[in-house]
Structure formats: structure tokens, C-alpha cells
Design an enzyme around this catalytic site. Structure first.
Site, mmCIF file in Angstrom:
data_model
loop_
_atom_site.group_PDB
_atom_site.id
_atom_site.type_symbol
_atom_site.label_atom_id
_atom_site.label_comp_id
_atom_site.label_asym_id
_atom_site.label_seq_id
_atom_site.Cartn_x
_atom_site.Cartn_y
_atom_site.Cartn_z
ATOM 1 N N HIS A 116 0.825 -1.082 0.080
ATOM 2 C CA HIS A 116 -0.034 0.065 -0.146
ATOM 3 C C HIS A 116 0.773 1.294 0.040
ATOM 4 O O HIS A 116 1.748 1.355 0.752
ATOM 5 C CB HIS A 116 -0.822 0.029 1.209
ATOM 6 C CG HIS A 116 -1.853 -1.175 1.425
ATOM 7 N ND1 HIS A 116 -1.279 -2.306 2.142
ATOM 8 C CD2 HIS A 116 -2.951 -1.563 0.678
ATOM 9 C CE1 HIS A 116 -2.441 -3.235 2.341
ATOM 10 N NE2 HIS A 116 -3.313 -2.533 1.345
ATOM 11 N N LYS A 141 -1.212 -8.067 -4.037
ATOM 12 C CA LYS A 141 -1.816 -7.044 -3.979
ATOM 13 C C LYS A 141 -1.230 -5.559 -4.069
ATOM 14 O O LYS A 141 -0.251 -5.313 -3.321
ATOM 15 C CB LYS A 141 -2.885 -7.078 -2.707
ATOM 16 C CG LYS A 141 -3.709 -6.095 -2.609
ATOM 17 C CD LYS A 141 -4.501 -5.905 -1.260
ATOM 18 C CE LYS A 141 -5.481 -4.944 -1.003
ATOM 19 N NZ LYS A 141 -6.033 -4.642 0.222
ATOM 20 N N ARG A 182 -11.401 1.476 -8.758
ATOM 21 C CA ARG A 182 -12.024 0.331 -7.966
ATOM 22 C C ARG A 182 -12.933 -0.827 -8.778
ATOM 23 O O ARG A 182 -13.238 -1.785 -8.371
ATOM 24 C CB ARG A 182 -12.691 0.806 -6.525
ATOM 25 C CG ARG A 182 -11.803 1.552 -5.870
ATOM 26 C CD ARG A 182 -12.617 2.117 -4.596
ATOM 27 N NE ARG A 182 -11.578 2.543 -3.569
ATOM 28 C CZ ARG A 182 -11.095 2.046 -2.545
ATOM 29 N NH1 ARG A 182 -11.497 0.798 -2.208
ATOM 30 N NH2 ARG A 182 -10.311 2.591 -1.693
ATOM 31 N N SER A 241 -24.908 11.306 -12.843
ATOM 32 C CA SER A 241 -25.165 10.537 -13.960
ATOM 33 C C SER A 241 -25.046 8.856 -14.077
ATOM 34 O O SER A 241 -25.417 8.207 -14.836
ATOM 35 C CB SER A 241 -24.135 11.066 -15.268
ATOM 36 O OG SER A 241 -23.447 12.257 -14.677
ATOM 37 N N LYS A 288 -15.359 21.095 -21.040
ATOM 38 C CA LYS A 288 -16.390 21.239 -22.071
ATOM 39 C C LYS A 288 -15.617 21.891 -23.452
ATOM 40 O O LYS A 288 -15.997 21.375 -24.467
ATOM 41 C CB LYS A 288 -17.686 21.672 -22.029
ATOM 42 C CG LYS A 288 -18.697 20.653 -21.243
ATOM 43 C CD LYS A 288 -19.836 21.423 -20.881
ATOM 44 C CE LYS A 288 -20.783 20.552 -19.829
ATOM 45 N NZ LYS A 288 -22.118 21.175 -19.941
ATOM 46 N N ASP A 324 -26.629 19.155 -24.798
ATOM 47 C CA ASP A 324 -27.090 20.225 -23.662
ATOM 48 C C ASP A 324 -28.083 20.847 -24.334
ATOM 49 O O ASP A 324 -29.450 21.229 -23.774
ATOM 50 C CB ASP A 324 -25.777 21.245 -23.235
ATOM 51 C CG ASP A 324 -24.909 20.430 -22.156
ATOM 52 O OD1 ASP A 324 -25.408 19.698 -21.523
ATOM 53 O OD2 ASP A 324 -24.059 20.955 -21.908
#
Ligand code: ATR
Length: 495
Positions: A116, A141, A182, A241, A288, A324
């Protein structure tokens, strides 16, 4: 596999935690949290729940709670083996004599050797992988902190390499830039992802709950063929979303998942992901406009607006669109005709441009009102329409009023971009703010007898258009709406 992490202090907390692990395949018992542990429980839990059991005793330095003597910690892991745990997790930073002893005397238990790094994803991560591999664990891991979205790519390369070598690996990144890994790591071939049994019960920062992984991301249905879709923004954690799109994908049985990518290095991100099994992206603040220069093609409407909120990836090529504009116009047209109507647009940002483009196409007569007049003039000149300072609103005769500023957005829910007596009685008022569902502006407008349109409608319309662009299928709109409204009710943001 989905591992539920239980960090109980005592038997009562342990029992309470275990009851919430239904959807998990594996339970990780964090012995570093527990005051005293009866190892006979290992067999009992395994029998009762028919799940695998992983025993871990993390020291403080590795993000755990244990600060006793090292030989006690190693004994806890030895007991894990003795009493039949399916897995034990020993840190790579432990004394190599202990690590080798556990590997040699593992009986039927599988050994995870873990690394880790809570600070970074070091460049020598491949060497760490190689060194762990030499110790011959059943699973390697590697979990590191992502300080940029590109750190995830180093971890994904490790997973790909381990797959090639037929080594079992668990790898992902921590931190907000690594959150999506994840889930994505599971698609790429990482063996386990970890979840808490509930909010506030995480064993590491950013650890999702079982509920989030199973119900929103459908973690148990993902496999190596799952296609990737996602939101690119910075920040992204408050977006819904993923609720909307994953509900739609699930309903139509499409093997794809919608993730949320916090992106800093936009160019590198696009280059990397267009070579993956990707269908496309939504794009939000602040990317954007910048994203346009990294795409292979731009649709005419997005070009006219000067902003992209949707990317489709086809044959490793990226095409930019803007939904949009159509999302907003569709929402407006459910309540009013726009041809020759006097429309006031408040604000002068990216959303104002998208709205103005669409209104112009519909033949509306537009006035842009903004706090900073210079910005209003810029957009008005570009689209050939009127502009005025915000204070002028009371002198303008309008049919439709549209707020494109973020004023009134959660958590600032008691603010409105204008005084309520400036709202013209019986006009149509549309607020692009979608959280809360009913903003202060809309409440004021209702009181003045106006027809109101919540930003939520624009959001859903836009999502439906995006869904079609990515999947070529009609989105289950009503279900998507229902799911997000349920979610909002649960988190208490709806009024
Ligand atoms: P987006 O690209 O999402 O539309 P933006 O570019 O940040 O967002 O634009 C936000 C708009 O909201 C701006 O026009 C801003 O006004 P200024 O141009 O004067 O900065 C407007 N805005 C933000 N907060 C405001 C406030 N408290 N009162 C009035 N206007 C506000």
C-alpha cells in the site's frame, strides 16, 4: 470478487456487520480493529454465511489500527491459517522471514502479499510487483494513491502484465483520481474489489459501499467484455449520471458500465481511453471547451456552440457532440412554443452558449442578461442577439425566462439569481439548475403563476440523447428518471 470489509471492535459489531454482507462473495475481517477475537468464529462464520473469509491485521503504517507487538500480529495471521481462513493478507513491508514462513505453512489458506502506498503511485511499481512475485504468494496486491488520473494507467499496466503471466493480482488506486479504478480494475482482471458495509464504515478513504457497487455499478455483472462509458470532469463526485446511465444499461441488458472519471490530464486521458473497450463519455466542467482540441471529429452543432458534452468512441476515433442544447430545447418545448417568443437568458457561460444556439434555431428573440456585461456582449455578438445588464430585467418584456447560472444549486438552495418581483407573472420559467429539483427561482415563479420547467428535465433529455449516441438504442427514460428521483430522495436533496 466483491469483498465486504468489516472493522468491528467487538462481537456485537461483528454480528451487525456480517448481517450487511449478503451481496459480498468474501468477508475481510480486519483483526486490527477488534479488541479480542475468538478464532473459532472463522469456521462458524464460513459455515453460516457460505462465504470465503479473509483475515487481515493491518498495522498503523499500512493504514490499519494495530500498534502492538509485531509477533502478536504475525500470530494473528498464523491463527487465521490454523483456524481455516480462506485467505490471509500479509504486508510486503513485513519482515520477509515472517512472510516466507506464512507462505510455506499456508495449508489450505491462500496468501495475499500486499503493498500500500497512501502518498503516490511510485514509478518503480513494476519492481515492487516483481519483488512480491518472488515471494510466491497466491495473490499479489498493489494499492497506491493516484495524484493524477494517469497514475491509474500504471496500475492497469500491472494488471495486464499479471494477466499475461497468469499471476493473480488485486490492484487499484486510492484517492479521488483513482476512485473509478476500484471498478474498472475488476473488468481488467483484478481479483478483488473492497467495499464497506455502509456509509461511515469504510476502512479506507473513498471505499465505496456494497450497495453502491452492486446496485449502481452492477459490479457482479461486469466481466472482461464490459464496455466502458463515463463522465469526464473535475470534480465529479456529486454527479448523478452514473445512477441514470447504469440503470438504463442494466434495463436493456447492455454489457457496459458508466463510471465517473476525475480527470486532470485531459489529453492523456482521451488518448489512453480511446484505445480501450470504450463507447464514449459525458463531459462536464471544466473540460467542455478544452476537450475539442483532443478529438478526431466534431459534430456541426457542437462546433456552432463551441462546447462538447458528449464523446462517442468508434473504431478508436473520437467524435464530439453537444446534447445540452437539444436537451434544454426539448424540455422547453414541452411547455411552450419558441418561435418569435421573447426569451431572456440569464448568465453568460458555456450553458448560455448551448441554450442560445438552440433558441436561435427555434426562431426565438433572445436577450442575454448577465452580471458581467462584457461576457453577455461576447455571446450576444457571436449569436447576433440582444444583451443587457442583469438589473435591466425589470424593464424587459419577456415570455420565457431561463437561468443558466449556477445560483441556487445545492447546497446554496435558498439563493436565486433574481429578485422574485422581477419574475413576470404567468411567464414560462426554466432553471437549468437540477439540484435541488425545485430551486428557489422555480418556487418564486410558481407563486407568481408561472409555468415552470426544472433543470432535471434537461438533464434527463440530454442523458437520453447521449445514451442513444453510445449504444444506438432508445434509453428507458421513465426508469432512468425514477431511479435518480429515488436516489435524490434517499440522499435528501430533493424538495
Ligand atoms: P457554465 O459553463 O456551466 O455555464 P460558467 O462559465 O461558470 O458556467 O458560467 C456561470 C455564469 O453564471 C456566469 O455568467 C456568471 O456570471 P459572471 O459572468 O458575472 O461571472 C453567472 N453567475 C455565477 N454566479 C452568479 C451570481 N451569484 N449572480 C449572478 N450571476 C452569477
Amino acid at each position: 470478487m466483491l469483498a465486504a470489509v468489516i472493522k468491528a471492535k467487538n462481537k456485537e459489531e461483528l454480528n451487525r456487520g456480517i448481517k450487511k454482507t449478503d451481496a459480498a462473495d468474501l468477508i475481510e475481517l480486519r483483526l486490527d480493529y477488534i479488541d479480542s477475537f475468538d478464532y473459532n468464529l472463522i469456521e462458524k462464520i464460513k459455515k453460516k454465511l457460505k462465504k470465503s473469509l479473509l483475515i487481515t491485521c493491518r498495522k498503523k503504517y499500512e493504514g490499519g489500527f494495530f500498534d502492538g507487538k509485531e509477533n502478536y500480529r504475525i500470530d494473528a495471521l498464523k491463527n487465521g491459517i490454523k483456524y481455516g481462513a480462506d485467505y490471509i493478507d500479509i504486508e510486503y513491508s513485513s519482515d520477509k522471514i515472517d512472510v516466507k514462513h506464512l507462505v510455506k505453512n499456508k495449508n489450505n489458506t491462500k496468501i495475499i502479499i500486499s503493498y500500500h502506498n497512501f502518498k503516490e503511485t511510485p514509478n518503480n511499481i513494476k519492481n515492487i510487483y516483481k519483488n512480491i512475485k518472488k515471494l510466491n504468494p497466491d495473490l499479489i496486491k498493489i494499492v497506491t494513491n493516484a495524484n493524477s488520473v494517469t497514475d491509474n494507467f500504471k496500475i492497469f499496466e500491472l494488471i495486464r502484465n499479471a494477466n499475461k503471466e497468469k499471476k493473480k493480482i488485486i490492484a487499484f488506486c486510492m484517492g479521488s483520481y483513482g476512485q473509478f479504478s476500484r471498478i474498472l480494475s475488476i473488468i481488467l482482471g483484478s481479483q478483488i474489489t473492497y467495499a464497506s458495509v455502509g456509509k461511515g464504515e469504510e476502512s479506507a478513504a473513498g471505499q465505496p459501499t456494497i450497495h453502491e457497487l452492486v446496485d449502481y455499478y452492477r459490479i457482479k455483472k461486469l466481466n472482461k467484455n464490459t464496455k466502458i462509458i463515463g463522465l469526464i470532469g473535475n470534480p465529479v463526485e456529486h454527479s448523478w449520471s452514473h445512477i441514470i446511465h447504469n440503470a438504463g444499461l442494466d434495463k436493456l441488458g447492455i454489457n457496459a458500465v458508466y463510471l465517473k472519471f476525475q480527470v486532470d490530464r485531459l489529453k492523456e486521458f482521451i488518448e489512453y481511453f480511446k484505445r480501450m473497450n470504450t463507447l464514449g463519455f459525458s463531459v462536464t466542467i471544466p473540460h467542455k471547451i478544452e476537450v475539442i482540441r483532443y478529438l478526431d471529429e466534431i459534430d456541426e452543432k457542437a462546433k456552432g456552440i463551441g462546447a462538447v458534452n458528449t464523446i462517442v468512441v468508434k473504431n478508436k476515433k473520437t467524435i464530439g457532440y453537444n446534447t445540452d442544447c437539444d436537451g434544454a430545447i426539448l424540455a422547453l418545448k414541452t411547455k411552450t412554443n419558441l418561435k418569435n417568443k421573447n426569451v431572456v437568458v440569464i448568465g453568460a457561460g458555456g450553458s448560455t452558449r448551448a441554450l442560445t444556439y438552440g433558441l436561435k434555431e427555434e426562431g426565438a428573440k433572445i436577450s442575454i442578461l448577465n452580471r458581467t456585461i462584457k461576457k453577455a456582449k461576447l455571446i450576444a455578438d457571436h449569436f447576433d442577439c440582444d444583451y443587457a445588464p442583469l438589473e435591466q430585467l425589470k424593464n424587459i418584456n419577456y415570455d420565457v425566462l431561463i437561468n443558466t447560472t449556477s445560483v441556487g444549486m445545492y447546497p446554496d438552495i435558498n439563493s436565486s439569481p433574481l429578485q422574485s418581483d422581477f419574475i413576470k407573472k404567468n411567464s414560462v420559467v426554466f432553471d437549468i439548475v437540477f439540484n435541488p429539483y425545485k430551486t428557489k427561482l422555480l418556487k418564486d415563479a410558481e407563486e407568481r403563476g408561472c409555468t415552470t420547467i426544472p433543470g432535471f428535465e434537461m438533464l434527463i433529455n440530454g442523458a437520453v440523447l447521449q445514451f442513444k449516441l453510445w449504444t444506438n438504442k432508445n434509453a428507458p427514460e421513465q426508469l432512468m428518471k425514477k431511479k435518480v428521483l429515488e436516489y435524490l430522495k434517499n440522499v435528501g436533496h430533493q424538495n
